[in-house]
Motif scaffolding. Structure first.
Motif, mmCIF file in Angstrom:
data_model
loop_
_atom_site.group_PDB
_atom_site.id
_atom_site.type_symbol
_atom_site.label_atom_id
_atom_site.label_comp_id
_atom_site.label_asym_id
_atom_site.label_seq_id
_atom_site.Cartn_x
_atom_site.Cartn_y
_atom_site.Cartn_z
ATOM 1 N N VAL A 81 0.779 -1.389 0.295
ATOM 2 C CA VAL A 81 0.219 0.526 0.315
ATOM 3 C C VAL A 81 0.742 1.098 0.470
ATOM 4 C CG1 VAL A 81 -1.674 1.808 1.195
ATOM 5 C CG2 VAL A 81 -1.890 -1.181 0.797
ATOM 6 N N ALA A 85 1.250 3.906 -3.219
ATOM 7 C CA ALA A 85 0.927 5.510 -3.656
ATOM 8 C C ALA A 85 1.601 6.360 -4.090
ATOM 9 C CB ALA A 85 1.307 5.783 -1.686
ATOM 10 N N PRO A 88 1.670 3.876 -8.567
ATOM 11 C CA PRO A 88 -0.220 2.894 -8.691
ATOM 12 C C PRO A 88 0.427 1.612 -9.252
ATOM 13 C CG PRO A 88 -0.572 4.944 -9.723
ATOM 14 C CD PRO A 88 1.275 4.909 -8.891
ATOM 15 N N GLN A 89 0.034 1.492 -10.730
ATOM 16 C CA GLN A 89 -0.318 0.451 -11.574
ATOM 17 C C GLN A 89 1.304 -0.391 -11.570
ATOM 18 O OE1 GLN A 89 -2.720 0.371 -13.399
ATOM 19 N NE2 GLN A 89 -3.317 2.240 -11.994
ATOM 20 N N THR A 154 -11.059 -5.813 -8.797
ATOM 21 C CA THR A 154 -10.147 -4.972 -7.995
ATOM 22 C C THR A 154 -9.754 -5.096 -6.509
ATOM 23 O OG1 THR A 154 -12.127 -3.765 -6.943
ATOM 24 C CG2 THR A 154 -11.524 -2.957 -9.304
ATOM 25 N N GLN A 155 -8.819 -4.630 -6.626
ATOM 26 C CA GLN A 155 -8.643 -4.869 -4.594
ATOM 27 C C GLN A 155 -9.666 -5.315 -3.780
ATOM 28 O OE1 GLN A 155 -4.967 -6.271 -3.516
ATOM 29 N NE2 GLN A 155 -4.045 -6.010 -5.972
ATOM 30 N N ASP A 157 -8.947 -4.011 -0.402
ATOM 31 C CA ASP A 157 -8.596 -3.321 0.405
ATOM 32 C C ASP A 157 -8.919 -2.034 0.246
ATOM 33 O OD1 ASP A 157 -6.617 -1.285 1.871
ATOM 34 O OD2 ASP A 157 -5.353 -2.778 3.178
ATOM 35 N N LEU A 158 -9.699 -1.017 0.015
ATOM 36 C CA LEU A 158 -9.922 0.012 -0.669
ATOM 37 C C LEU A 158 -8.838 1.086 -0.071
ATOM 38 C CD1 LEU A 158 -13.331 0.295 1.340
ATOM 39 C CD2 LEU A 158 -12.840 -0.274 -0.644
ATOM 40 N N ARG A 159 -7.661 1.318 0.186
ATOM 41 C CA ARG A 159 -6.448 1.914 -0.004
ATOM 42 C C ARG A 159 -6.039 1.997 -1.083
ATOM 43 N NH1 ARG A 159 -2.603 0.370 5.490
ATOM 44 N NH2 ARG A 159 -3.900 -1.407 3.872
ATOM 45 N N ILE A 160 -6.263 1.195 -2.167
ATOM 46 C CA ILE A 160 -5.171 1.018 -2.805
ATOM 47 C C ILE A 160 -6.507 1.258 -4.065
ATOM 48 C CG2 ILE A 160 -4.627 -0.718 -4.889
ATOM 49 C CD1 ILE A 160 -4.038 -2.386 -2.491
ATOM 50 N N GLN A 161 -5.868 1.846 -5.384
ATOM 51 C CA GLN A 161 -7.258 2.819 -6.378
ATOM 52 C C GLN A 161 -7.284 1.369 -7.426
ATOM 53 O OE1 GLN A 161 -9.579 5.544 -5.889
ATOM 54 N NE2 GLN A 161 -8.554 4.949 -3.712
#
Length: 161
Positions: A81, A85, A88-89, A154-155, A157-161
């Motif tokens: 995570v 930040a 991201p990709q 999608t991930q 974990d909501l912290r990961i976009q």
């Protein structure tokens, strides 16, 4: 599981917990993870106590293995995570986040679902048909945690976009 192996596993779990806390970006995040994750350290300590008194006891082994898997997964996830930040990709980091999420879930589900199956004697008790059903249900839930982490578009974990 020998006492030395259990101690090594507990120390590895504690190290995973420490890494998870240290990579947090703010003091409030560190405190939040330290207080919520402290439960894992308690389970590790209890597992060590059980294994010290009863080497190889199933409850002790699960009380060490579950938090070991969960803290290791949390450490991998938290490092991922933090890295995502800035990048991201980055595919290997996204994969690490997925593995971390799966391990964190499996570790906790192992504690919640498998320990009651062998508590307190260290072996399943009850009618064999019921024990078999409960064991299959628990293993299916563990498998579903991994499948959900791996196959989710999608991930989780909501912290990961």
């Amino acid at each position: 599981m020998s006492t030395a192996r259990a101690t090594l596993a507990a120390l590895t779990g504690a190290a995973g917990f420490a890494v998870s806390v240290m990579v947090q970006q703010s003091t409030s995040d560190r405190l939040d993870l330290a207080t919520s994750g402290g439960t894992e350290l308690v389970y590790l300590a209890i597992g060590l106590l059980i294994l010290h008194g009863n080497p190889g006891h199933a409850v002790g082994r699960l009380a060490v293995a579950g938090p070991l898997i969960a803290t290791s997964g949390t450490a991998v996830l938290e490092v991922a995570v933090r890295r995502l930040a800035d990048h991201p990709q980055e595919v290997p980091t996204l994969l690490a986040a997925t593995v971390g999420t799966a391990c964190r879930g499996v570790g906790w589900f192992a504690l919640v679902l498998l320990v009651p199956l062998v508590f307190p004697e260290g072996r399943p008790t009850g009618p064999p048909r019921l024990v078999g059903w409960a064991r299959r249900t628990a293993y299916t839930a563990l498998l579903l945690v991994v499948v959900t982490a791996v196959l989710s578009p999608t991930q989780t974990d909501l912290r990961i976009q």
